[in-house]
Design an enzyme around this catalytic site. Structure first.
Site, mmCIF file in Angstrom:
data_model
loop_
_atom_site.group_PDB
_atom_site.id
_atom_site.type_symbol
_atom_site.label_atom_id
_atom_site.label_comp_id
_atom_site.label_asym_id
_atom_site.label_seq_id
_atom_site.Cartn_x
_atom_site.Cartn_y
_atom_site.Cartn_z
ATOM 1 N N TYR A 1 -2.208 -1.078 10.404
ATOM 2 C CA TYR A 1 -1.875 -1.346 8.903
ATOM 3 C C TYR A 1 -0.797 -0.776 8.538
ATOM 4 O O TYR A 1 0.241 -1.534 7.882
ATOM 5 C CB TYR A 1 -3.193 -0.569 8.335
ATOM 6 C CG TYR A 1 -3.377 -0.951 6.978
ATOM 7 C CD1 TYR A 1 -3.413 -1.964 6.430
ATOM 8 C CD2 TYR A 1 -3.235 0.392 5.984
ATOM 9 C CE1 TYR A 1 -3.830 -2.162 5.281
ATOM 10 C CE2 TYR A 1 -3.431 -0.053 4.723
ATOM 11 C CZ TYR A 1 -3.644 -1.424 4.342
ATOM 12 O OH TYR A 1 -3.973 -1.546 2.998
ATOM 13 N N SER B 1 0.810 -1.179 0.086
ATOM 14 C CA SER B 1 -0.081 0.161 -0.040
ATOM 15 C C SER B 1 0.860 1.234 0.094
ATOM 16 O O SER B 1 2.157 1.345 0.409
ATOM 17 C CB SER B 1 -0.773 0.063 1.257
ATOM 18 O OG SER B 1 -1.519 1.250 1.593
#
Length: 264
Positions: free
Chosen positions: A153, A140
Site C-alpha cells: 500500500y 494517503s
C-alpha cells in the site's frame, strides 16, 4: 480556480466512503457526474440519493483489469469530455512483508497505481487539446510515510506522488492541474476490504479508521482544495504527526517511532 458547476466529473471508487462523499459534494456544487466502481447496485444507490440523478451516469468497472481507451470513450459518451477526473478507488492490505504473496503486490499496484495512471494518460490528450483539465488523485498519508503491514500500500501511494508530481511539472503550463490528496483516518470500509494474509478481505474495521473523519467532511475538504488549485493537501488529524516526524527528524527516529506503534 477549478469550479465544478456545469463540469463533467468522473469519480472512481464511488460506491461508498470518500468516493460517495465526493459524489455528494460535487453534485451539490452543480457538476454532472460519471460514477465508477465494481458494484453497480451500490452505484445506483448513490445516484438515487443525489439531488439530480438524471445528471449522474454509472460506469461499472473493475479497475484491476480494463481497457483505458475504451473506458474513457464510454465515460465521455454520457456528458461529453471529462473536465475533472477523481482517482479515488483503491485497496489496502493488512499483511506483513513475509506473508504477502507477490499476487497481492501486483493486485494492489494494479488498482492503486496503474489504474489511475492509465485513466489519466487516456484523458490527458483531450485535456491538453482543450487547454484545461484537473486530475485529482486520492493518495494517503502513506504516500509520505511507511508503516508495518503496509509494504504494498505504501509503495503504491509513494509511486502516485512520483508520477503526478512529474506530470505536473510537464503539463502544468498547459492548463492541466493536478491535486494529490493525502487523507489520514477516514471512517470508511478501507480496512474491512483490505487484503488479509489469505488474499481475502480483512473483514474488520480498524478502531482508528472507525473513529475517523466523516467521509462527507473529507470530500468537502478535497473539493475545496481542488477549487483552490492546491498541488497537494493533507486531510488528517493527530496521525499527521507521523508525516512531520518523518520529514523533519532523522530516519532512525521515525523508524523507532513507527516500531512502537500497534498497527493492525
Amino acid at each position: 480556480m477549478t469550479q465544478l458547476a456545469g463540469k463533467t466529473v468522473w469519480i472512481t471508487g464511488a460506491s461508498g466512503g470518500i468516493g460517495e462523499g465526493l459524489a455528494q459534494q460535487a453534485a451539490r456544487r452543480g457538476a454532472k457526474l460519471v460514477l465508477t466502481a465494481r458494484r453497480e447496485a451500490e452505484l445506483e444507490r448513490v445516484r438515487q440519493a443525489l439531488p439530480r440523478p438524471q445528471e449522474v451516469a454509472l460506469l461499472p468497472l473493475d479497475l484491476a483489469q480494463f481497457d483505458a481507451g475504451d473506458t474513457v470513450r464510454r465515460a465521455e459518451a454520457f456528458f461529453g469530455p471529462v473536465d475533472v477526473l477523481a482517482n479515488n478507488a483503491g485497496i489496502s492490505q493488512r499483511t506483513t512483508t513475509l506473508e504477502t504473496p507477490m499476487a497481492a503486490y501486483r493486485q494492489i499496484m494494479e488498482v492503486d497505481f496503474f489504474a489511475p495512471v492509465a485513466l489519466t494518460k487516456a484523458l490527458l490528450p483531450g485535456m491538453v487539446a482543450r487547454g484545461s483539465g484537473h486530475v485529482v488523485t486520492v493518495s494517503s498519508v502513506f504516500g509520505h510515510i511507511a508503516m508495518a503491514r503496509r509494504t504494498a500500500y505504501a509503495a503504491a501511494k509513494h509511486a502516485l506522488h512520483g508520477f503526478y508530481d512529474s506530470a505536473r511539472i510537464e503539463l502544468g503550463g498547459q492548463g492541466i492541474r493536478f491535486t494529490l490528496v493525502c487523507p489520514g483516518f477516514v471512517a470508511t470500509q478501507v480496512s474491512a476490504n483490505a487484503l488479509g494474509p489469505d488474499g481475502r478481505p480483512w473483514g474488520q474495521v480498524d478502531a482508528d479508521i472507525g473513529a475517523g473523519m466523516d467521509p462527507a467532511v473529507c470530500a468537502d475538504r478535497i473539493w475545496r482544495a481542488v477549487e483552490q488549485d492546491r498541488y497537494e493537501v493533507m486531510i488528517a488529524g493527530k496521525e499527521a504527526v507521523a508525516v512531520y516526524i518523518k520529514r523533519f527528524l532523522p530516519l532512525t527516529a521515525y523508524t523507532a517511532f513507527a516500531r512502537r506503534l500497534k498497527v493492525m
